[in-house]
Scaffold this active site. Structure first.
Site, PDB file in Angstrom:
ATOM      1  N   PHE A 253       0.848  -1.186   0.000  1.00  0.00           N
ATOM      2  CA  PHE A 253       0.000   0.000   0.000  1.00  0.00           C
ATOM      3  C   PHE A 253       0.887   1.242   0.000  1.00  0.00           C
ATOM      4  CE2 PHE A 253      -2.280   3.530   1.845  1.00  0.00           C
ATOM      5  CZ  PHE A 253      -3.444   3.514   1.103  1.00  0.00           C
TER       6      PHE A 253
ATOM      7  N   LYS B  31       2.872  10.112   8.284  1.00  0.00           N
ATOM      8  CA  LYS B  31       2.170   9.651   9.490  1.00  0.00           C
ATOM      9  C   LYS B  31       2.740  10.238  10.791  1.00  0.00           C
ATOM     10  CE  LYS B  31      -0.740   6.310   7.504  1.00  0.00           C
ATOM     11  NZ  LYS B  31      -0.390   5.498   6.348  1.00  0.00           N
TER      12      LYS B  31
ATOM     13  N   ASP C 160       9.386   2.403   1.763  1.00  0.00           N
ATOM     14  CA  ASP C 160       8.243   3.206   2.175  1.00  0.00           C
ATOM     15  C   ASP C 160       8.060   2.995   3.669  1.00  0.00           C
ATOM     16  OD1 ASP C 160       5.814   4.306   2.839  1.00  0.00           O
ATOM     17  OD2 ASP C 160       4.776   3.623   1.027  1.00  0.00           O
TER      18      ASP C 160
HETATM   19  C1  LIG Z   1      -0.566   5.712   4.814  1.00  0.00           C
HETATM   20  C2  LIG Z   1       0.457   5.233   3.894  1.00  0.00           C
HETATM   21  C3  LIG Z   1       0.750   5.907   2.692  1.00  0.00           C
HETATM   22  C4  LIG Z   1      -0.056   7.074   2.210  1.00  0.00           C
HETATM   23  O1  LIG Z   1       0.045   8.192   3.041  1.00  0.00           O
HETATM   24  P1  LIG Z   1      -1.012   9.381   2.912  1.00  0.00           P
HETATM   25  O2  LIG Z   1      -0.502  10.408   3.877  1.00  0.00           O
HETATM   26  O3  LIG Z   1      -2.345   8.815   3.285  1.00  0.00           O
HETATM   27  O4  LIG Z   1      -0.999   9.836   1.521  1.00  0.00           O
HETATM   28  C5  LIG Z   1       1.797   5.446   1.924  1.00  0.00           C
HETATM   29  N1  LIG Z   1       2.516   4.385   2.298  1.00  0.00           N
HETATM   30  C6  LIG Z   1       2.264   3.706   3.440  1.00  0.00           C
HETATM   31  C7  LIG Z   1       3.119   2.541   3.802  1.00  0.00           C
HETATM   32  C8  LIG Z   1       1.227   4.103   4.268  1.00  0.00           C
HETATM   33  O5  LIG Z   1       0.964   3.418   5.388  1.00  0.00           O
END
Ligand SMILES: *Cc1c(COP(=O)(O)O)cnc(C)c1O
Length: 414
Positions: free
Chosen positions: A146, A260, A231
């Site tokens: 994701f 986050k 990521d």
């Molecule tokens: C939440 C998340 C995203 C996206 O972040 P947003 O601030 O919602 O755009 C991307 N990668 C990972 C692993 C995430 O948990």
């Protein structure tokens, strides 16, 4: 109180796009791991803001930073300099690896930035493949991953449910099974420029990348002159007990993405890239109006200071294994739990049944948790949670998973 729950929800139904599955709670106040609804009811939150409030809601140091900075200046344009952006970038680099930072406003925007960065690198003389001129752009990403909701981010995301209906997707992404090094190796072509992976897949179900897999990826990337992108939007900033999850394996990425917890509730993201790669983005090639605002950077600095001075990594390392141990015991008693896994304060409980009614049952007992992939209960507690709060939360969870609640017996549905 004029603003009853039903009235707010009715206004959402009429005026707000229906893009989220929402629980019927109107939350108006938060402090630490506690949150209150508009009716004044208190909840314990083991999933504060998808991990955004990783230091708890309204951490006092973040609040002080926000209040102080908002009295001076909220935003300046990136045509000028601000001391806090310099400091935030310096600290992030010192905590991770020698590189340079680009500040975004969200996780997806950090993903977008990384895609642009590695493509531009792949098209440059520096990024030319072995025995080949530039023109590399393909990114190998993982199934079940994701990466967010913008077009490049959904194209990078390895789950069809997030992509359906939005075609044509951004070209240049291929997906291989997570933790399958041979599949990655087979997917490499002359066009491949990077490999994108979450050290622990979050939304995909708390799936942990094996150390051998990460080490193998590093070797493969070095051999093939590919960039390794981690990521760490969900795993970063202490969530797993180290500043960044990659530090457990010692495998350093070339590019890392954060968001986050990074802003302690304030929307800000970051891309950190090794120096030589970062130089690929030159003035005019990438930008964002709000990125790295003084307000956002003040929050980042407060988050970093709190993690350091309040010894929050130590807390995660002390209580993370405790949570896992208690859940392991629970697993032994509950036939529909098939797996308990995680690292630090990032925990998944895999079930053979739909977990969503259990989330609802927890909520009626004033505990907020998450369910992802229909069958994985997910916990991302705040690093500041107290032992007493943790014990109470785990007790509620244990009660819900072992008892017949209001006639909805989970075991009966198995
Ligand atoms: C939440 C998340 C995203 C996206 O972040 P947003 O601030 O919602 O755009 C991307 N990668 C990972 C692993 C995430 O948990």
């Amino acid at each position: 109180m004029a603003q009853s729950t039903n009235r707010v929800i009715a206004h959402y139904e009429r005026y707000v796009m229906n893009t989220y599955t929402r629980s019927p709670l109107v939350l108006t106040k938060g402090k630490g791991s506690r949150v209150w609804d508009v009716e004044g009811r208190e909840y314990l939150d083991l999933f504060p803001g998808w991990g955004v409030s990783g230091l708890g809601y309204n951490h006092p140091w973040v609040m002080t930073a926000l209040r102080g900075q908002s009295g001076r200046v909220i935003h300046i344009s990136n045509n000028y300099y601000h001391p806090l952006q310099a400091q935030a970038a310096k600290q992030l680099v010192e905590l991770s690896f020698d590189g340079k930072v680009f500040f975004s406003n969200s996780g997806a925007e950090a993903v977008e930035t990384a895609v642009k960065l590695v493509r531009r690198w792949g098209h440059s003389a520096n990024g030319a493949g072995i025995g080949q001129a530039g023109g590399r752009y393909e990114i190998i990403a993982m199934q079940q991953s994701f990466h967010g909701r913008t077009m490049a981010a959904v194209s990078a995301t390895g789950q069809s449910k997030h992509r359906q209906g939005f075609e044509p997707l951004v070209p240049g992404f291929v997906h291989v099974p997570f933790n399958d090094l041979e599949a990655v190796r087979r997917a490499v072509t002359l066009k491949t420029v990077a490999v994108l992976v979450e050290p622990i897949q979050g939304e995909g179900g708390v799936n942990i990348a094996g150390e051998a897999f990460l080490k193998g990826l590093r070797t493969l990337c070095d051999e093939q002159k590919l960039l390794l992108i981690f990521d760490e939007v969900q795993t970063g900033m202490g969530r797993t007990g180290t500043w960044f999850a990659y530090q457990h394996s010692g495998v350093e990425p070339d590019v890392m993405l954060l968001a986050k917890t990074l802003g302690g509730g304030f929307p800000i993201g970051a891309v950190i890239a090794k120096r030589a790669i970062a130089e690929t983005l030159t003035p005019g090639t990438h930008a964002t109006t709000y990125g790295g605002s003084p307000l956002g950077c003040a929050c980042i600095l407060a988050v970093i200071e709190a993690i350091k001075k309040q010894a929050l990594l130590e807390r995660v390392n002390r209580f993370g294994p405790y949570i896992l141990k208690r859940l392991e015991k629970l697993k032994a008693r509950v036939p529909f739990i098939t797996d308990v896994r995680g690292r630090g304060f990032m925990i998944g409980i895999e079930l053979t049944i739909d977990g969503r009614p259990l989330v609802d049952a927890c909520r009626t007992k004033r505990l907020l948790i998450n369910c992802t992939q229909e069958r994985v209960l997910r916990l991302l507690p705040a690093m500041t949670i107290t032992k007493a709060q943790l014990d109470r939360a785990l007790q509620i969870l244990e009660d819900v998973l072992t008892h017949d609640e209001a006639g909805a017996m989970p075991a009966a549905r198995a």
